[in-house]
Design a protein around this motif. Structure first.
Motif, PDB file in Angstrom:
ATOM      1  N   UNK A 163       3.912 -19.581 126.908  1.00  0.00           N
ATOM      2  CA  UNK A 163       4.198 -20.733 126.045  1.00  0.00           C
ATOM      3  C   UNK A 163       3.160 -21.835 126.237  1.00  0.00           C
ATOM      4  N   UNK A 164       2.991 -22.642 125.191  1.00  0.00           N
ATOM      5  CA  UNK A 164       2.210 -23.869 125.252  1.00  0.00           C
ATOM      6  C   UNK A 164       3.129 -25.019 124.854  1.00  0.00           C
ATOM      7  N   UNK A 165       3.208 -26.036 125.731  1.00  0.00           N
ATOM      8  CA  UNK A 165       4.049 -27.205 125.458  1.00  0.00           C
ATOM      9  C   UNK A 165       3.144 -28.397 125.194  1.00  0.00           C
ATOM     10  N   UNK A 166       3.294 -29.026 124.026  1.00  0.00           N
ATOM     11  CA  UNK A 166       2.416 -30.107 123.598  1.00  0.00           C
ATOM     12  C   UNK A 166       2.542 -31.361 124.442  1.00  0.00           C
ATOM     13  N   UNK A 167       1.489 -32.158 124.452  1.00  0.00           N
ATOM     14  CA  UNK A 167       1.415 -33.363 125.275  1.00  0.00           C
ATOM     15  C   UNK A 167       2.558 -34.319 124.969  1.00  0.00           C
ATOM     16  N   UNK A 168       3.122 -34.903 126.033  1.00  0.00           N
ATOM     17  CA  UNK A 168       4.159 -35.913 125.894  1.00  0.00           C
ATOM     18  C   UNK A 168       5.541 -35.381 125.596  1.00  0.00           C
ATOM     19  N   UNK A 169       5.723 -34.071 125.597  1.00  0.00           N
ATOM     20  CA  UNK A 169       7.017 -33.481 125.253  1.00  0.00           C
ATOM     21  C   UNK A 169       8.038 -33.678 126.369  1.00  0.00           C
ATOM     22  N   UNK A 170       9.311 -33.753 125.980  1.00  0.00           N
ATOM     23  CA  UNK A 170      10.427 -33.768 126.922  1.00  0.00           C
ATOM     24  C   UNK A 170      11.255 -32.518 126.648  1.00  0.00           C
ATOM     25  N   UNK A 171      11.189 -31.564 127.560  1.00  0.00           N
ATOM     26  CA  UNK A 171      11.811 -30.247 127.346  1.00  0.00           C
ATOM     27  C   UNK A 171      13.235 -30.278 127.897  1.00  0.00           C
ATOM     28  N   UNK A 172      14.210 -30.207 126.996  1.00  0.00           N
ATOM     29  CA  UNK A 172      15.624 -30.277 127.384  1.00  0.00           C
ATOM     30  C   UNK A 172      16.370 -28.973 127.138  1.00  0.00           C
ATOM     31  N   UNK A 173      15.737 -28.027 126.439  1.00  0.00           N
ATOM     32  CA  UNK A 173      16.370 -26.743 126.126  1.00  0.00           C
ATOM     33  C   UNK A 173      15.368 -25.617 126.374  1.00  0.00           C
ATOM     34  N   UNK A 177       9.572 -17.125 124.920  1.00  0.00           N
ATOM     35  CA  UNK A 177       8.198 -16.731 125.217  1.00  0.00           C
ATOM     36  C   UNK A 177       7.322 -16.748 123.968  1.00  0.00           C
ATOM     37  N   UNK A 178       6.029 -16.934 124.190  1.00  0.00           N
ATOM     38  CA  UNK A 178       5.015 -16.929 123.121  1.00  0.00           C
ATOM     39  C   UNK A 178       5.253 -18.008 122.073  1.00  0.00           C
ATOM     40  N   UNK A 179       5.750 -19.173 122.513  1.00  0.00           N
ATOM     41  CA  UNK A 179       6.024 -20.260 121.579  1.00  0.00           C
ATOM     42  C   UNK A 179       5.089 -21.441 121.816  1.00  0.00           C
ATOM     43  N   UNK A 180       4.696 -22.100 120.717  1.00  0.00           N
ATOM     44  CA  UNK A 180       4.125 -23.440 120.810  1.00  0.00           C
ATOM     45  C   UNK A 180       5.248 -24.403 120.491  1.00  0.00           C
TER      46      UNK A 180
END
Length: 212
Positions: A163-173, A177-180
């Motif tokens: 996965x790639x998580x974009x800048x400044x994100x708040x991951x709550x869930x 796999x294989x997601x932007x």
């Protein structure tokens, strides 16, 4: 049942418990020591991380400064890269796979506090004594995951492989796999596919090549 066992069961525990405080003090001091080392003090840094973490894989590099709350509750796979200001509040377990890359100011937080102010101040513990209590949920980050700058990952989250998580994100869930994914709160934007290959960006590739 110890307070640490209560953490791992996901039930209320007392952060002020003397055994937990001793564990945290040890790892806070080790984090501080690491943060005061120079980048080329590779042997000293390696020794500190071996003491600090529950598991550290091979060929890992953490820029520093760092802050681990317990440290021993965190396991990191091989070929990990952590940029400046990595913060891991690992009351519950934090597991990071192989080949993960973290940008600057990534934060992982596992503890969860009550919403009601009076409950946040104090509740009665298992012995009927008034204490400040909270609970924690583990975090799992898969292999080949890239967390961009200023990403926060909250307790109970699993981020799938690649996965790639974009800048400044708040991951709550959970993120499959294989997601932007990006945003506040973080949401899946789209699937990562072969069309994302650098092969299709010749203006950036210049005289470089993609490995097969």
């Amino acid at each position: 049942m110890t307070e640490e066992e209560r953490i791992f069961k996901g039930i209320l525990f007392s952060p002020s418990n003397s055994e937990l405080k001793a564990m945290k003090l040890r790892d806070h001091n080790l984090s501080s020591q690491y943060s005061r080392t120079f980048e080329d003090q590779t042997e000293e840094r390696e020794a500190l991380l071996r003491q600090l973490l529950g598991r550290k894989g091979n060929n890992c590099f953490i820029q520093g400064p760092i802050f681990f709350h317990y440290g021993v509750h965190t396991e990191i796979g091989d070929h990990f890269f952590g940029n400046y200001n990595l913060t891991v509040q690992d009351d519950a377990r934090v597991t990071i796979g192989d080949n993960a890359n973290f940008g600057p100011n990534v934060t992982i937080v596992t503890p969860i506090h009550p919403f009601i102010a009076s409950e946040r101040r104090q509740m009665l513990d298992q012995n009927g004594e008034p204490k400040s209590l909270c609970y924690a949920k583990p975090v799992t980050i898969g292999s080949d995951v890239w967390l961009s700058a200023n990403v926060t990952v909250c307790g109970g989250v699993t981020i799938g492989d690649r996965c790639v998580i974009g800048a400044g994100s708040v991951v709550t869930h959970d993120i499959p796999e294989d997601s932007f994914a990006a945003g506040v709160p973080c949401r899946v934007i789209r699937k990562i596919t072969e069309s994302d290959s650098m092969y299709f960006r010749p203006e950036v590739m210049a005289d470089c090549r993609v490995m097969k």
